[in-house]
Design a protein around this motif. Structure first.
Motif, PDB file in Angstrom:
ATOM      1  N   UNK A  18     137.066  67.915  76.691  1.00  0.00           N
ATOM      2  CA  UNK A  18     137.079  68.437  78.087  1.00  0.00           C
ATOM      3  C   UNK A  18     135.426  68.591  78.346  1.00  0.00           C
ATOM      4  N   UNK A  19     135.246  68.617  79.585  1.00  0.00           N
ATOM      5  CA  UNK A  19     133.910  68.826  80.087  1.00  0.00           C
ATOM      6  C   UNK A  19     133.849  70.678  80.249  1.00  0.00           C
ATOM      7  N   UNK A  20     132.635  71.214  80.339  1.00  0.00           N
ATOM      8  CA  UNK A  20     132.496  72.798  80.197  1.00  0.00           C
ATOM      9  C   UNK A  20     133.438  73.363  81.493  1.00  0.00           C
ATOM     10  N   UNK A  26     136.509  61.440  80.153  1.00  0.00           N
ATOM     11  CA  UNK A  26     136.726  60.322  79.461  1.00  0.00           C
ATOM     12  C   UNK A  26     135.490  59.502  78.768  1.00  0.00           C
ATOM     13  N   UNK A  27     134.249  59.862  79.169  1.00  0.00           N
ATOM     14  CA  UNK A  27     133.174  59.270  78.320  1.00  0.00           C
ATOM     15  C   UNK A  27     133.315  59.459  76.970  1.00  0.00           C
ATOM     16  N   UNK A  28     133.753  60.687  76.653  1.00  0.00           N
ATOM     17  CA  UNK A  28     133.689  61.353  75.301  1.00  0.00           C
ATOM     18  C   UNK A  28     135.114  60.652  74.551  1.00  0.00           C
ATOM     19  N   UNK A  29     136.148  60.271  75.351  1.00  0.00           N
ATOM     20  CA  UNK A  29     137.328  59.770  74.799  1.00  0.00           C
ATOM     21  C   UNK A  29     136.813  58.185  74.229  1.00  0.00           C
ATOM     22  N   UNK A  30     135.949  57.623  74.897  1.00  0.00           N
ATOM     23  CA  UNK A  30     135.492  56.439  74.767  1.00  0.00           C
ATOM     24  C   UNK A  30     134.543  56.257  73.462  1.00  0.00           C
ATOM     25  N   UNK A  31     133.831  57.310  73.261  1.00  0.00           N
ATOM     26  CA  UNK A  31     132.913  57.620  72.043  1.00  0.00           C
ATOM     27  C   UNK A  31     133.653  58.072  70.729  1.00  0.00           C
ATOM     28  N   UNK A 265     133.556  72.041  67.720  1.00  0.00           N
ATOM     29  CA  UNK A 265     132.333  72.016  67.396  1.00  0.00           C
ATOM     30  C   UNK A 265     131.601  71.268  66.303  1.00  0.00           C
ATOM     31  N   UNK A 266     132.138  71.077  65.342  1.00  0.00           N
ATOM     32  CA  UNK A 266     131.543  69.838  64.347  1.00  0.00           C
ATOM     33  C   UNK A 266     131.634  68.502  65.036  1.00  0.00           C
ATOM     34  N   UNK A 267     132.600  68.101  65.696  1.00  0.00           N
ATOM     35  CA  UNK A 267     132.484  66.886  66.294  1.00  0.00           C
ATOM     36  C   UNK A 267     131.542  66.932  67.307  1.00  0.00           C
ATOM     37  N   UNK A 268     131.273  67.760  68.025  1.00  0.00           N
ATOM     38  CA  UNK A 268     130.233  67.790  69.146  1.00  0.00           C
ATOM     39  C   UNK A 268     128.949  67.492  68.383  1.00  0.00           C
ATOM     40  N   UNK A 273     131.925  64.093  70.538  1.00  0.00           N
ATOM     41  CA  UNK A 273     132.146  64.466  71.899  1.00  0.00           C
ATOM     42  C   UNK A 273     130.895  65.040  72.577  1.00  0.00           C
ATOM     43  N   UNK A 274     130.969  65.390  73.581  1.00  0.00           N
ATOM     44  CA  UNK A 274     129.755  65.850  74.485  1.00  0.00           C
ATOM     45  C   UNK A 274     129.848  67.368  74.381  1.00  0.00           C
ATOM     46  N   UNK A 275     131.181  67.780  74.486  1.00  0.00           N
ATOM     47  CA  UNK A 275     131.194  69.408  74.767  1.00  0.00           C
ATOM     48  C   UNK A 275     132.506  69.716  73.906  1.00  0.00           C
ATOM     49  N   UNK A 276     132.238  71.116  73.191  1.00  0.00           N
ATOM     50  CA  UNK A 276     133.211  71.432  72.263  1.00  0.00           C
ATOM     51  C   UNK A 276     134.172  72.527  73.111  1.00  0.00           C
ATOM     52  N   UNK A 277     134.211  72.380  74.337  1.00  0.00           N
ATOM     53  CA  UNK A 277     134.967  73.023  75.400  1.00  0.00           C
ATOM     54  C   UNK A 277     136.543  72.785  75.151  1.00  0.00           C
ATOM     55  N   UNK A 278     137.354  73.966  74.997  1.00  0.00           N
ATOM     56  CA  UNK A 278     138.728  73.609  75.234  1.00  0.00           C
ATOM     57  C   UNK A 278     139.373  74.194  76.616  1.00  0.00           C
TER      58      UNK A 278
END
Length: 309
Positions: A18-20, A26-31, A265-268, A273-278
C-alpha cells in the motif's frame, strides 16, 4: 496450469503493498513479482492472512490477483478465497480461476470445533466453488483456532478429489507431517503436496519430515528457497547453517501483532516494496522496534550478504 499434488519449492505468501495513503501500490506489486522470481519462487500465494485480504474491495482483490498471474506467467498462483459466506468465496474463486489462477486456498472459520463440522465445511465449500477448482487446506490453528488432526486432514483429502495441497502451519506440527506421510506409505492417503508456513520458523526440520517446500512470507525468500533446495539435495548441514543464521530475525518476525509490520519494514528496506504501510486498521513499528530490526539485519549480514542494505 492447474495446481496438483506435485507442487513443491517456494510459494511466497505475498503481502499487499500500500501507499502511505492506503491505496494499493501496483508498482510495488510488480517489483515483488520480479524479486520473488529472482529469489527462486516456483509459485506464489496471494490474498492470504498476511496479505490483508479482508481490507480489500472485491475489485482490488481481483486486480492484485491478475497482476500476479500476469507476472508469474506459467508458474502457479494460488489465491486465498476464505470468506464468511460461500457466495463471496465462490465469486472470488471463479473470477480468479477465469483470470488464470492455478488454485485457491480455503481456511476453516474459527467457529468449527468437531471433526464432522470441519469435514462438513470443506464439503460445502467445494460444492460452492465447484469440484473443478484445485484447492489448498489451510491448517493454521494458532490463528484460526481450528484443530485438525491428521485423520481429519486425510478425510478431507479423500472426500474431495479437488484437494491437492495442505498448507501446514500447526505448531508444534512436525509429528503431523510424519503422520500424513505415514498414511501415504500405508496406502490410506493419496499423494498430497505439503507446503509449510509459520514464517518459516520450523522449515529446517519440516523438510526432513517430508514437506515439499515452503508457503510463507519471511522477508528473505531467497533463504527459504535455498533451505528447500539444500534439503532436497541432501545437504543437511548447509541447510541448517543457513537457516540458523536467519533464526533471530525469523523469531522477531513471529511476534503476535507486529509480525506483518516487521515483514513489511524489512521488505521495504530491501527494496521489494516502496512503503511498509498497512491499510487501517494496522500496526506500525516504533522507533525502538525499527532499531532492533536494523540491528538484527546488520548481524545477519555477517553471515548472509543478502542482508547488507
Amino acid at each position: 496450469m492447474l495446481l496438483d499434488a506435485t507442487a513443491s519449492g517456494l510459494f511466497p505468501i505475498a503481502p499487499t503493498p500500500f501507499t502511505p495513503s492506503g491505496a494499493v501500490d501496483f508498482a510495488s506489486v510488480d517489483r515483488l513479482v520480479e524479486r520473488y522470481l529472482a529469489a527462486g519462487a516456483t509459485g506464489v500465494t496471494v490474498l492470504g492472512i498476511m496479505g490483508e485480504a479482508p481490507k480489500l474491495e472485491p475489485d482490488e482483490a481481483l486486480a492484485i490477483t491478475a497482476r500476479f498471474i500476469d507476472g508469474f506467467g506459467d508458474l502457479p498462483v494460488v489465491v486465498g478465497v476464505s470468506a464468511p459466506g460461500f457466495a463471496a468465496m465462490r465469486a472470488l474463486a471463479r473470477a480468479a480461476m477465469e483470470r488464470g489462477a492455478a488454485g485457491v486456498m480455503i481456511a476453516p472459520p474459527p467457529a468449527l470445533r468437531t471433526d464432522d463440522q470441519i469435514t462438513g465445511y470443506y464439503r460445502q465449500a467445494v460444492e460452492a466453488i465447484g469440484t473443478d477448482i484445485p484447492f489448498v487446506i489451510q491448517d493454521y490453528p494458532l490463528t484460526l483456532t481450528v484443530q485438525m488432526t491428521p485423520q481429519v486432514i486425510r478425510r478431507i483429502v479423500e472426500e474431495n478429489p479437488s484437494c491437492v495441497m495442505l498448507k501446514h502451519e500447526d505448531w508444534p506440527g512436525l509429528e503431523k507431517i510424519s503422520a500424513l506421510r505415514g498414511f501415504q506409505k500405508d496406502g490410506s492417503l493419496r499423494p498430497l503436496s505439503i507446503l509449510t508456513g509459520n514464517g518459516g520458523l520450523f522449515l529446517d526440520f519440516e523438510m526432513e519430515r517430508g514437506a515439499n517446500g515452503a508457503m510463507t512470507g519471511y522477508a528473505f525468500p531467497e533463504m527459504l528457497a535455498d533451505v528447500v533446495r539444500l534439503q532436497k539435495e541432501g545437504l543437511r548441514e548447509e541447510a541448517h547453517n543457513l537457516f540458523d543464521a536467519h533464526l533471530p530475525l525469523l523469531r522477531y518476525e513471529q511476534q503476535q501483532g507486529v509480525g506483518l509490520a516487521v515483514r513489511k519494514y524489512v521488505l521495504m528496506r530491501r527494496g521489494f516494496i516502496a512503503s511498509d504501510a498497512q491499510r487501517k486498521p494496522g500496526s506500525a513499528l516504533t522507533p525502538a522496534a525499527r532499531d532492533e530490526v536494523d540491528y538484527l539485519l546488520a548481524r545477519l549480514a555477517r553471515h548472509d550478504g543478502r542482508a547488507r542494505l
